[in-house]
Design a protein around this motif. Structure first.
Motif, PDB file in Angstrom:
ATOM      1  N   ALA A  84      -1.914 -63.678 -99.820  1.00 39.77           N
ATOM      2  CA  ALA A  84      -0.016 -63.404 -99.412  1.00 39.77           C
ATOM      3  C   ALA A  84       0.468 -64.615-100.854  1.00 39.77           C
ATOM      4  O   ALA A  84       1.082 -64.486-101.533  1.00 39.77           O
ATOM      5  N   GLN A  85       0.156 -66.113 -99.879  1.00 41.83           N
ATOM      6  CA  GLN A  85       0.961 -66.812-101.313  1.00 41.83           C
ATOM      7  C   GLN A  85       0.565 -66.927-102.723  1.00 41.83           C
ATOM      8  O   GLN A  85       1.074 -67.829-103.932  1.00 41.83           O
ATOM      9  N   TYR A 126      -3.519 -57.925-102.551  1.00 40.41           N
ATOM     10  CA  TYR A 126      -1.447 -58.462-101.549  1.00 40.41           C
ATOM     11  C   TYR A 126      -2.315 -56.500-100.684  1.00 40.41           C
ATOM     12  O   TYR A 126      -1.436 -56.721 -99.462  1.00 40.41           O
ATOM     13  N   VAL A 141      -1.641 -58.746 -94.217  1.00 41.66           N
ATOM     14  CA  VAL A 141      -2.630 -59.345 -95.431  1.00 41.66           C
ATOM     15  C   VAL A 141      -2.753 -60.499 -95.265  1.00 41.66           C
ATOM     16  O   VAL A 141      -1.626 -61.388 -94.510  1.00 41.66           O
ATOM     17  N   GLU A 176      -3.230 -64.812 -95.122  1.00 41.55           N
ATOM     18  CA  GLU A 176      -2.183 -65.829 -94.921  1.00 41.55           C
ATOM     19  C   GLU A 176      -2.490 -66.321 -97.277  1.00 41.55           C
ATOM     20  O   GLU A 176      -1.185 -66.415 -97.957  1.00 41.55           O
ATOM     21  N   MET A 188       2.660 -54.029-104.832  1.00 37.06           N
ATOM     22  CA  MET A 188       2.993 -55.305-103.489  1.00 37.06           C
ATOM     23  C   MET A 188       4.288 -54.783-103.600  1.00 37.06           C
ATOM     24  O   MET A 188       4.538 -54.556-101.817  1.00 37.06           O
ATOM     25  N   ASP A 241       4.687 -54.167 -98.923  1.00 36.38           N
ATOM     26  CA  ASP A 241       5.747 -54.542 -98.245  1.00 36.38           C
ATOM     27  C   ASP A 241       7.193 -53.634 -97.189  1.00 36.38           C
ATOM     28  O   ASP A 241       7.450 -53.897 -96.310  1.00 36.38           O
ATOM     29  N   ARG A 295       2.039 -63.778-104.250  1.00 36.49           N
ATOM     30  CA  ARG A 295       3.638 -64.350-104.342  1.00 36.49           C
ATOM     31  C   ARG A 295       4.250 -65.605-105.607  1.00 36.49           C
ATOM     32  O   ARG A 295       4.508 -65.412-106.137  1.00 36.49           O
TER      33      ARG A 295
END
Length: 197
Positions: free
Chosen positions: A14-15, A91, A9, A11, A30, A34, A18
């Motif tokens: 991902a930011q 993601y 994923v 960065e 997601m 994960d 989230r």
């Protein structure tokens, strides 16, 4: 088989994902990424894809899209839209924020390839194997009939019946409205002998 690699994923993705997910329940797509990671390795689908040609979408990513599409009851077009615009799908698939996604026909073509190569059960097997490895499901439990399969079988049986009934109703309407034309257009005796029973 040449395909796009199954990426980590990014960065920024991902930011962003989230940040969006913090405003409500954590999205299933997601959670799958994960907790289960690379659920569908491309090698599991290698026999359905050519060794030569232009690299396409990763079969593992398309398998994940297909599973998420089923879980969320999305059409192919809606699934492609979620890949293009949904942070949770981006993601889960490990896509960059600027990835353009794919056309809806890609999902349909992927499923057709799986069926053509008898790999339609592969995604289920991989999900169950991953869940079993993590202790989330056990072998030897009580097996239940999957209502999805039952409904699909009923639908498959009902479609020909619906087709026959539609054709019968149309022929009856034509017999009342234009009997002479119908007698010329359809060999009634042969038709009734063949399709009557």
């Amino acid at each position: 088989m040449q395909s796009r690699p199954w990426p980590q994923v990014p960065e920024l993705t991902a930011q962003a994902a989230r940040a969006v997910a913090a405003r409500g329940p954590y999205p299933l797509a997601m959670r799958v990424r994960d907790e289960l990671g690379e659920l569908f390795p491309d090698t599991e689908f290698a026999e359905a894809f050519a060794e030569r040609g232009r690299p396409g979408w990763s079969p593992g990513q398309l398998a994940l899209v297909t599973v998420l599409q089923f879980v969320e009851n999305l059409t192919d077009r809606a699934a492609a839209h979620r890949v293009r615009y949904g942070m949770d799908f981006r993601y889960a698939l490990g896509l960059e924020l600027d990835d353009p996604g794919f056309d809806a026909s890609v999902v349909s073509e992927f499923r057709a390839r799986l069926v053509e190569h008898s790999l339609e059960e592969k995604a289920l097997e991989l999900v169950l194997s991953s869940l079993r490895d993590r202790g989330l499901v056990k072998a030897g439990g009580k097996q239940r009939t999957d209502s999805t399969r039952v409904l699909a079988a009923v639908r498959d049986l009902n479609r020909p019946e619906l087709d026959r009934e539609t054709l019968r109703a149309a022929l009856e309407a034509l017999a009342c409205a234009a009997p002479d034309w119908l007698a010329d257009a359809v060999p009634v005796r042969e038709w009734s002998e063949r399709y009557g029973p």
